[in-house]
Scaffold this active site. Structure first.
Site, PDB file in Angstrom:
ATOM      1  N   GLU A 278      -3.466   8.899   4.327  1.00  9.18           N
ATOM      2  CA  GLU A 278      -3.034   9.218   2.975  1.00  9.18           C
ATOM      3  C   GLU A 278      -3.101   8.081   1.974  1.00  9.18           C
ATOM      4  OE1 GLU A 278       0.862   8.174   5.282  1.00  9.18           O
ATOM      5  OE2 GLU A 278      -1.036   9.183   5.710  1.00  9.18           O
ATOM      6  N   ASN A 279      -3.977   7.104   2.173  1.00 10.09           N
ATOM      7  CA  ASN A 279      -4.078   5.987   1.236  1.00 10.09           C
ATOM      8  C   ASN A 279      -3.936   6.494  -0.204  1.00 10.09           C
ATOM      9  OD1 ASN A 279      -5.101   4.356   3.525  1.00 10.09           O
ATOM     10  ND2 ASN A 279      -6.945   5.582   3.219  1.00 10.09           N
ATOM     11  N   HIS A 311      -1.515  18.269   3.660  1.00 13.01           N
ATOM     12  CA  HIS A 311      -0.647  17.253   4.274  1.00 13.01           C
ATOM     13  C   HIS A 311      -0.839  15.892   3.603  1.00 13.01           C
ATOM     14  CE1 HIS A 311       1.350  15.407   7.935  1.00 13.01           C
ATOM     15  NE2 HIS A 311       0.685  14.358   7.470  1.00 13.01           N
ATOM     16  N   GLU A 312      -2.093  15.474   3.475  1.00  8.86           N
ATOM     17  CA  GLU A 312      -2.357  14.147   2.904  1.00  8.86           C
ATOM     18  C   GLU A 312      -1.962  14.072   1.435  1.00  8.86           C
ATOM     19  OE1 GLU A 312      -2.926  11.965   5.094  1.00  8.86           O
ATOM     20  OE2 GLU A 312      -3.309  13.488   6.627  1.00  8.86           O
ATOM     21  N   HIS A 315       1.699  13.548   0.986  1.00 10.23           N
ATOM     22  CA  HIS A 315       2.032  12.134   1.200  1.00 10.23           C
ATOM     23  C   HIS A 315       1.977  11.315  -0.091  1.00 10.23           C
ATOM     24  CE1 HIS A 315       2.739  11.363   5.382  1.00 10.23           C
ATOM     25  NE2 HIS A 315       1.598  11.874   5.795  1.00 10.23           N
TER      26      HIS A 315
END
Length: 867
Positions: A278-279, A311-312, A315
């Site tokens: 998830e940068n 999901h990412e 984040h």
């Protein structure tokens, strides 16, 4: 030097004498030598008077370093030491730095552009027969220190100004948008990015490579949302790109917090150890978890890609804006992102029935792992870097998200989301602990959330609620659940606050809470009832034999979530010995008219677990179990058919594919004949002969009954696929061959470069499905251990996965002791928890077969499957 005076005694954390504020980082990847040149200047605030600076470095060669004081004085260290255990470099100086002063620490260094998928690393791919490379990053949890000297702990947030130098023709990406570009020679340029907000080191990202992109047509404010891939794949990122733009807008509204960065880039990477990362503003993915081809990919792939993307993006709020204080609160990142990804997918795709899916997926994954003694609490004390990777598992993701679902049901969804939004706002650009979340939820709900929920996050395991019936009375009691069934007094100290969710003919009563060892239920034993309505609670329920039978007959009174939970509990309690296996068999044999894909998925999962535990038993019994499976699914599969239409409902298509797979697994000759004929047409060029939804099943059965010709056909599909998920399906099927000579070739491919390191576990999954493969895997592991240990460093997560796959297929205590003996002389640091879980799994299967072998045979015989 490492400071262990923290909340957890012995925890390896940096001293607190200085704190980073801003990194000015310049990097140049060198693809000809697989090295990179780097320079970093770190603005530091001196918090305590001291004469040293300690920070993290790993596999970096430091060429030059000094500090510049606020007065402009340059100081060289008088001594420099490296601690391999702590992964720290300490600079000692001749004079003290005064508290409340500032410093600039400058370091020039060289690093390795490694092939370990950690830090700043290289990814390899083929294009027109030519090997090419791109440089990318994976910092989580503790590999930023491989990329540049850093204060590599999540609560040491700072700002980052990043510059990358290299070939003018390549694409340069980082967390932020480009500030400016500058030519440094005829062939090279430097790209400087805008400064990030305050963020943790594990979220820093940068990529250099030949990349193309698609941009979303759906407009999310004025923020560009793009998917980047190596040339030729970019259009397959279109689905993810459009979903991402909509999901960002959705999360903004839900959390009432603006997405703060000027762009969102998502990048498909050919070599990637996790599913995605998830940068902030630059999310990286495995290709298979980002790309989707409407005509060639499966519906399961669409669901997986949707869930991973959602999901990412969740984040970007949970984890990126508000970050856990330390890794023992990892669940604050992962559980919330998991829960919100299901919520996001449900918002956009109601027909997918996401929460029914959740009960059979996330909840069961959580209960399976947490039923082992070698599990861990949701909040788990971690002290060392090599321990952190082991907690990225079904506890931190699935159990945590299941507890959140339970909590949201208790508080009410709207209040829950309001409390979460307040928590995020209060701790934006900072760090938080679990207690901070409980405080925010208590404020909006007026309930004492902490006292109720702390047990669920701080204790390992979960309860088994046993229902006892006497003359018109019903009571329930709670004890620890263990898959091995051998609960000891020391295992059973915790009393959980259990939301009983009592379903009766009057409806669902969610007000009842079991806060003690036992209590009576407000229901008569002569009436219909079920505990844990909608499977909202994180626990198992055990009924008396007669109640299992009556619940099976009362299926029409149960929701899909209830039915999934009932089958799952019957299956799990069979394994552990709290209920007879014949209760499971009787329950599912009466549900042949079931219409829900998710209930069927759970039925087939539990019957498959039974077959896997009995895999080394006598052929007469294993054949009888196949015949039982066939009686459940074959007729229904034939009726549903094996052809698919685009306008068919998604869940109808998924059910067809599931039943076809189960029929094939049970030896259905008609289905097998169809599979073989379809495969023959497929490899001859008729690509429409196999629908993507049953492609993996057909590849698997062709391999399991095939020889050299089929091996070469499937290997050819793997090396020249028409889609990413076709490639993965072919690779997994290579493990299904039962010919030992072919399996030897497949195993050789895992280490000779044919199979990417990130994918070597995939054929292993195929091998674990049959006896020959299970034995071959462990023998290969023993033979190739030294090479595997070198290829997959124990500090990363993949070695533990490989160890589990190669050992957990066994079902006897003899094999348990053989596995245990092999690892006795090995250094298991970094995968000891995974090994313990594997051994416990073997033990539970051995106990199950020994205990219920006669019960299973008796049931199969009395029902006509065994002579």
């Amino acid at each position: 030097m490492c400071n262990s005076s923290s909340a957890v005694p012995g925890r390896q954390v940096l001293p607190t004498n200085v704190k980073p504020q801003h990194y000015y980082l310049s990097l140049e990847p060198l693809f000809d030598t697989f090295k990179f040149n780097g320079e970093v200047t770190i603005d530091l605030d001196v918090k305590e008077a001291s004469d040293f600076i300690s920070l993290h470095t790993l596999d970096l060669e430091l060429l030059d370093y000094h500090v510049v004081t606020a007065s402009g004085k340059t100081l060289k260290p008088t001594d420099t030491t490296y601690n391999d255990d702590d992964q720290t470099t300490t600079f000692k100086f001749a004079e003290q730095f005064e508290a409340d002063s500032s410093l600039k620490l400058y370091i020039k260094f060289i690093g390795e552009l490694n092939d370990k998928m950690a830090g700043f690393y290289r990814s390899t791919y083929e294009e027109n027969g030519e090997t090419k490379y791109l440089a990318t990053t994976q910092m989580e949890p503790t590999d930023c220190r491989r990329a540049f000297p850093s204060f590599d702990e999540p609560n040491l947030k700072a700002k980052f100004t990043i510059a990358l130098t290299g070939d003018k023709n390549l694409t340069y990406l980082s967390n932020m948008d480009v500030r400016f570009e500058k030519d440094v020679s005829e062939t090279k340029k430097t790209v400087t990015f805008n400064t990030t907000p305050l963020m943790s080191t594990y979220l820093v990202a940068f990529i250099v490579g030949d990349l193309k992109y698609v941009e979303s047509d759906y407009k999310f404010r004025d923020i560009p949302v793009r998917v980047y891939t190596t040339p030729g794949y970019e259009e397959k990122g279109r689905y993810s790109c459009e979903l991402a733009a909509k999901a960002l807008e959705y999360y903004e509204k839900v959390f009432d917090i603006k997405y703060p960065l000027p762009k969102m880039d998502m990048v498909g990477i050919h070599d990637f150890s996790a599913g995605a990362m998830e940068n902030w503003g630059l999310i990286t993915y495995r290709m298979v978890d980002l790309l989707f081809d409407e005509s060639k990919s499966t519906l399961d792939t669409k669901l997986r890609v949707s869930e991973v993307v959602a999901h990412e993006l969740a984040h970007q709020w949970f984890g990126n804006i508000c970050t856990m204080d330390f890794w023992d609160s990892l669940w604050l990142n992962e559980s919330f992102a998991t829960y919100m990804s299901w919520k996001c997918c449900d918002h956009f795709e109601k027909s997918w029935k996401i929460w029914e899916n959740f009960v059979g997926d996330s909840l069961q994954s959580a209960l399976t792992l947490d039923g082992l003694r070698s599990s861990h609490p949701i909040e788990v004390p971690v002290k060392r870097a090599d321990e952190i990777n082991q907690i990225f598992d079904a506890i931190s993701y699935e159990k945590g998200s299941s507890v959140l679902r339970m909590l949201a049901t208790w508080l009410g969804e709207d209040l829950f989301i309001k409390g979460v939004s307040n928590y995020l706002k209060k701790h934006s650009y900072g760090n938080a602990k679990t207690e901070d979340l409980w405080d925010s939820l208590s404020e909006v709900s007026g309930k004492d959330v902490a006292s109720t929920m702390e047990v669920w996050t701080k204790k390992v395991g979960y309860p088994l609620v046993t229902v006892e019936e006497s003359t018109d009375k019903v009571s329930v009691n709670q004890h620890r659940y263990l898959t091995t069934g051998d609960v000891k007094p020391e295992d059973d100290q915790t009393i959980y606050p259990i939301f009983l969710g009592l379903r009766t003919d009057k409806g669902l009563d969610e007000s009842l809470v079991l806060n003690e060892r036992s209590t009576a239920l407000p229901v008569k034993s002569s009436e219909f009832f079920k505990v844990n309505g909608n499977s909202n609670g994180v626990y198992r329920v055990c009924y008396e034999d007669s109640r299992w039978e009556s619940l099976g007959k009362d299926a029409s009174k149960l929701t899909v979530e209830d039915r999934i939970g009932l089958v799952a509990d019957a299956g799990a309690l069979s394994v552990s010995g709290f209920s007879k296996t014949s209760n499971l068999l009787s329950l599912v044999s009466g549900w042949k008219s079931e219409s829900s894909f998710f209930v069927w998925d759970e039925i087939i999962t539990r019957v498959s677990a039974l077959k896997a535990a009995w895999i080394f038993e006598d052929k007469e019994t294993t054949d009888a179990l196949k015949a039982f499976t066939s009686s459940l699914v074959s007729e229904k599969s034939h009726e549903a058919g094996w052809t698919f239409k685009d306008d068919e409902p998604v869940l109808e298509q998924r059910l067809k594919a599931l039943l076809f797979s189960a029929a094939i697994g049970s030896g259905d000759e008609k289905a097998i004949k169809f599979a073989k004929e379809s495969f023959k047409a497929y490899v001859s060029g008729e690509k429409e002969a196999i629908n993507p939804n049953i492609r993996a099943t057909i590849f698997n059965i062709v391999a399991s009954k095939g020889g050299e010709e089929e091996y070469h056909s499937l290997l050819s599909i793997y090396t020249s696929p028409q889609s990413i998920d076709e490639k993965i399906a072919a690779l997994r099927s290579l493990g299904r061959f039962e010919n030992p000579a072919i399996l030897s070739k497949v195993l050789a491919h895992l280490l000779d470069g044919t199979v990417r390191t990130q994918d070597i576990y995939i054929p292993m999954q195929g091998m674990r499905a049959h006896k020959v493969g299970i034995d071959a895997l462990f023998n290969w592991l023993k033979t190739e251990w030294d090479q595997l240990y070198k290829l997959l460093p124990p500090g990363l997560s993949m070695l533990g996965s490989v160890v589990q796959i190669c050992t957990s297929g066994f079902t006897s205590m003899d094999k348990y002791h053989e596995v245990e003996a092999f690892f006795k002389s090995k250094n298991t640091k970094g995968f000891d928890q995974g090994l313990a879980q594997s051994l416990e799994t073997i033990k539970s299967k051995s106990n199950w077969v020994s205990r219920d072998g006669k019960d299973v045979k008796s049931w199969l015989k009395s029902n006509g499957y065994l002579k």
